[in-house]
Structure formats: structure tokens, C-alpha cells
Design an enzyme around this catalytic site. Sequence first.
Site, PDB file in Angstrom:
ATOM      1  N   ASP A   1      -8.858  -4.666  -6.207  1.00 52.83           N
ATOM      2  CA  ASP A   1      -8.467  -3.732  -5.146  1.00 52.83           C
ATOM      3  C   ASP A   1      -9.247  -2.412  -5.274  1.00 52.83           C
ATOM      4  O   ASP A   1      -9.107  -1.701  -6.268  1.00 52.83           O
ATOM      5  CB  ASP A   1      -6.958  -3.455  -5.261  1.00 52.83           C
TER       6      ASP A   1
ATOM      7  N   SER B   1       0.846  -1.195   0.000  1.00 46.68           N
ATOM      8  CA  SER B   1       0.000   0.000   0.000  1.00 46.68           C
ATOM      9  C   SER B   1       0.887   1.253   0.000  1.00 46.68           C
ATOM     10  O   SER B   1       1.648   1.449  -0.938  1.00 46.68           O
ATOM     11  CB  SER B   1      -0.961  -0.041   1.185  1.00 46.68           C
TER      12      SER B   1
ATOM     13  N   HIS C   1      -7.344  -5.506  -1.722  1.00 50.61           N
ATOM     14  CA  HIS C   1      -6.196  -4.742  -1.237  1.00 50.61           C
ATOM     15  C   HIS C   1      -5.349  -5.635  -0.326  1.00 50.61           C
ATOM     16  O   HIS C   1      -5.447  -5.590   0.893  1.00 50.61           O
ATOM     17  CB  HIS C   1      -6.691  -3.503  -0.490  1.00 50.61           C
TER      18      HIS C   1
END
Length: 263
Positions: free
Chosen positions: A204, A119, A236
Site C-alpha cells: 500500500d 482508508s 490500497h
Amino acid sequence: MHCVKYATRDGLTIEGYLTLPKGYTMETAKNLPVVINPHGGPWARDTWGFNPEIQFLANRGYAVLQMNFRGSTGFGRKFWEISFKQWGQTMQDDITDGVNWLIKEGIADPDRIAIYGGSYGGYATLAGLAFTPDLYTCGIDYVGVSNLFTFLQTIPPYWKPMLDMMYEMVGDPVKDKAMLEKYSPVFHVDQINTPLFIAQGANDPRVNKDESDQMVEALKKRGIEVQYMVKDNEGHGFYNEENMFEFYGAMEKFLENHIQKNK
């Protein structure tokens, strides 16, 4: 897992954690292959305690540095606020300064340093390879942001109330256009010269698959080695066990090829 501190170039104290492979102490840890692991969020933090991913890397012979760069939570409001509109800038410098601290202390072998994150940590990985290309031997980007414009454009519907806040904290696509362009790694692939492994979930909602697609396409055009793993049944991050096993198996081989065998 050792608690460590180091100073940044502008005088901040960064607190972090250094996990050493079995058999090493802070006194005997010299010239080790290292994985730099900036956390996601970025407005989150690393904490002391058992982390299976970090232990997996240490078990394979790597020292792992996790640092609470500026913007990390739990260090007061000012420490958090000085990270606003600093993606790729002072936040990245804090990571770079941690790498340089490890080299100066003699803990890291400067020719065997990888950076890996998910991320925001994935963004920091891409930024590290693009903006400090001589520092890292290779990088692993897990569901990371590559283009700050498309990242802000693809904020999912349930985040809409937060969009104004994101413009304040990351940057406004109109008012801060030049800054966002300057610090979006996808526009600076010409500076990346190290092997990269990218992993992405096709569904995602937070970091759209397009973020990784853009990066892979731009790197392949330049002939840079890029390994790309996409999972259609993930969002994600990978949560299905078979995908996690495959990802960590691929990560292990990638690191072994690029930093373990570099010696």
C-alpha cells in the site's frame, strides 16, 4: 436504502443512507444489529445507489449506516473546510452522533453495533474504538491510518506537491504535534477494549503497512483480540478476487461471532 438526516451536537445537519435488511421498513426496523460504515477520503462522499458491499452486509441481517460527516464533498465549501484539522474530533463526533441517533430512534440494538471502514474510514474505525470505546461491540479496519505522524511521513513521492496542503488539512507534524498525538489511535490503545479485525495490503503506497503493524503490535501487548489479514499482492485495498472473497468471508465470520451472536 433510505435517505436519512440527523442533527449533530453543534447543530449541523448530516445526510446519510440507512440500508435495512430485507423485510424491514423504517417503521418496523427495531433493535437491529448495525454496521456503521464511514467512507474513505475523507474528502469524498457516499451516494445513493447499488453498493455490493453494503448489500452483502444487509443480506446477512445487518442495518448499515453510511453518513456524510463534515468534510464530505458535495455539500458546499464551508461544510468541507470545517473538517480541516478535525480528524478524530468534530468529524468523529458526526459519526458518533449518527450512532446515538440510531439508538435513540430504537433502530440499533446498543449491544450489537460494529464499525467498519477503509482508508479514512479505517482511521475512523480505530478512532471510534479508542475515543468512544463503550459505543461499539467490535470494529473492522481496512487499510486504515493509525498514526497521523507516520501517515504524513510516508506520503508517496507522487503526492509530494500535496504535502503542504495535507499539513493544512490534516495537521503539521511540528506545529500541530500535540493535536496529532492526541488523535492518533495508536497512542491510545490502552482505551480499546473491543475485538478488532485489521486487513492490509503489503504494498500500500497510501497507507503504509506500518500503520497496521503498529496497531496490531500495541493491541497484542495488551491482550486485546486482534485478527490480522495481510496480502502481499495488494496495495490500497484488495482487488484480486481470491483476496476479496477471503476478506469478506472473514468479515462475515467476525461480525457473526461478535454482533450477530450477542443476542
